[in-house]
Design a protein around this motif. Structure first.
Motif, short mmCIF file in Angstrom:
data_model
loop_
_atom_site.label_atom_id
_atom_site.label_comp_id
_atom_site.label_asym_id
_atom_site.label_seq_id
_atom_site.Cartn_x
_atom_site.Cartn_y
_atom_site.Cartn_z
N LYS A 18 -1.80 33.14 -13.34
CA LYS A 18 -2.24 33.46 -14.69
C LYS A 18 -2.20 34.97 -14.94
O LYS A 18 -2.71 35.77 -14.14
CB LYS A 18 -3.65 32.96 -14.94
CG LYS A 18 -3.77 31.44 -15.02
CD LYS A 18 -3.13 30.89 -16.28
CE LYS A 18 -3.41 29.40 -16.44
NZ LYS A 18 -2.78 28.85 -17.67
N TYR A 23 -3.36 32.93 -21.83
CA TYR A 23 -3.98 32.20 -20.73
C TYR A 23 -3.71 30.70 -20.86
O TYR A 23 -3.48 30.01 -19.87
CB TYR A 23 -5.48 32.46 -20.70
CG TYR A 23 -6.16 31.95 -19.45
CD1 TYR A 23 -6.18 32.72 -18.29
CD2 TYR A 23 -6.76 30.70 -19.42
CE1 TYR A 23 -6.78 32.26 -17.14
CE2 TYR A 23 -7.36 30.22 -18.27
CZ TYR A 23 -7.37 31.00 -17.12
OH TYR A 23 -7.96 30.53 -15.96
N ALA A 75 -4.32 37.47 -25.95
CA ALA A 75 -4.63 37.26 -24.54
C ALA A 75 -5.14 35.84 -24.28
O ALA A 75 -4.80 35.22 -23.26
CB ALA A 75 -5.67 38.28 -24.08
N ALA A 76 -5.95 35.31 -25.20
CA ALA A 76 -6.46 33.95 -25.04
C ALA A 76 -5.32 32.93 -25.08
O ALA A 76 -5.28 31.99 -24.28
CB ALA A 76 -7.48 33.65 -26.13
N GLU A 94 -3.67 37.82 -17.19
CA GLU A 94 -4.82 38.06 -18.06
C GLU A 94 -4.90 39.55 -18.40
O GLU A 94 -4.51 40.40 -17.59
CB GLU A 94 -6.12 37.63 -17.38
CG GLU A 94 -6.17 36.16 -17.01
CD GLU A 94 -7.43 35.80 -16.24
OE1 GLU A 94 -8.48 35.63 -16.88
OE2 GLU A 94 -7.35 35.71 -14.99
N TRP A 104 -7.19 42.52 -21.21
CA TRP A 104 -8.25 42.71 -22.19
C TRP A 104 -8.31 44.18 -22.61
O TRP A 104 -8.07 45.09 -21.82
CB TRP A 104 -9.61 42.26 -21.64
CG TRP A 104 -10.02 42.92 -20.37
CD1 TRP A 104 -10.82 44.02 -20.22
CD2 TRP A 104 -9.67 42.52 -19.03
NE1 TRP A 104 -10.99 44.35 -18.90
CE2 TRP A 104 -10.30 43.44 -18.14
CE3 TRP A 104 -8.89 41.47 -18.51
CZ2 TRP A 104 -10.16 43.33 -16.77
CZ3 TRP A 104 -8.75 41.38 -17.13
CH2 TRP A 104 -9.39 42.30 -16.28
N TYR A 113 -4.85 44.72 -16.82
CA TYR A 113 -4.28 43.38 -16.75
C TYR A 113 -4.36 42.92 -15.30
O TYR A 113 -4.40 43.72 -14.36
CB TYR A 113 -2.84 43.34 -17.26
CG TYR A 113 -1.81 44.03 -16.40
CD1 TYR A 113 -1.19 43.36 -15.34
CD2 TYR A 113 -1.44 45.35 -16.64
CE1 TYR A 113 -0.23 43.99 -14.55
CE2 TYR A 113 -0.49 45.99 -15.84
CZ TYR A 113 0.11 45.30 -14.80
OH TYR A 113 1.05 45.93 -14.01
#
Length: 284
Positions: free
Chosen positions: A82, A40, A36-37, A84, A86, A105
């Motif tokens: 973006k 981004y 995920a990082a 994103e 988690w 998301y």
């Protein structure tokens, strides 16, 4: 007495053996967070390519070979909103080689639904995703990125060799499919674990026995399931499967797909995750 003293002395001289760390989904969660990082920073295309296996499957909504799909697609526009995501819930096999995560998301800062990813540990120890597919649903009340994900308890039942385990799962799925063709809710309730997670409707994911019924009631009464693929852990205690799902609604045929995670428990194979991926209806 001399022998006893000698053995005691030897035991003191030997280095301490480190305790074997318990298997947890923590490495799978770490892999998802790293993915995920990168997403981004690098964008969708580059990050997905960097973290997938060569045979990874992507739902678009039909299943496609993910690497081929991304390599043939254009790079992300510089001004693209973006993406994103988690993890809020994760699980792993007893052999620590197969796992999954799911969670919200967002696109451009607005929550749109929940993703689902299946992960497999590679020979070099790295984790790579082998399946990715999400649904559009209510994610407003889901925990935020800072929350600690909940874990599915690791199976404590001795598994079968992988081929035998997969054959057993296919048998359970065949029974589920046969019964779902007549009464899908009843068929699901026979194999669902109480802590299973279900998603596919516009509602928030159903995360326990008390909420399973509402999700299942939203689904069609009669569903036709056809398996397409999946995989199993080395311990033979966890398997994932995916395939097609079809039903009739308001006189029209609906074509969708499913993805599931099965876990071997004392009472047999139980469904611990089920997602229906339904194509969106284009807005007028």
């Amino acid at each position: 007495m001399r022998l006893i003293l000698t053995l005691a002395a030897l035991s003191l001289a030997l280095p301490a053996v480190a305790a074997i760390a318990p298997v947890t989904p923590a490495p799978v969660v770490a892999a998802e967070r790293a993915f995920a990082a990168d997403g981004y920073v690098m964008g969708v295309k580059k990050s997905f390519l960097a973290h997938m296996t060569d045979d990874a499957i992507l739902m678009t909504p039909d299943p496609v070979k993910a690497r081929e799909a991304f390599l043939s697609s254009p790079d992300d526009p510089a001004d693209a909103p973006k993406l994103e995501w988690w993890p809020v819930w994760a699980g792993v096999s007893a052999s620590g080689d197969l796992g999954f995560t799911t969670g919200p998301y967002s696109v451009g800062g607005k929550r749109r639904g929940h993703y689902f990813t299946v992960w497999r540990r590679q020979q070099d120890g790295q984790w790579k995703w082998v399946f990715d597919g999400g649904v559009s649903n209510d994610a407003g009340a889901a925990p935020g990125p800072e929350a600690t994900p909940a874990y599915l308890p690791v199976s404590t039942v001795r598994g079968q060799y992988p081929e035998g385990a997969m054959a057993a799962v296919k048998g359970v799925e065949a029974t589920l499919a046969a019964e779902a063709a007549t009464d899908s809710k009843s068929a699901y309730l026979k194999v669902l674990a109480c802590d299973a997670r279900l998603q596919g409707s516009p509602m928030p994911p159903a995360t326990g026995c008390s909420t399973h019924g509402q999700e299942l009631d939203w689904r069609a009464r009669q569903i036709t399931f056809t398996p397409q693929g999946g995989g199993v852990s080395a311990a033979g205690d966890m398997a994932w499967t995916y395939g097609t799902a079809g039903w009739t609604r308001d006189g029209a045929a609906v074509k969708a797909h499913y993805v599931r995670v099965w876990q071997r428990r004392p009472e047999g194979w139980r469904l611990v995750f089920d997602e229906l991926l339904i194509p969106r209806v284009p807005a007028d």
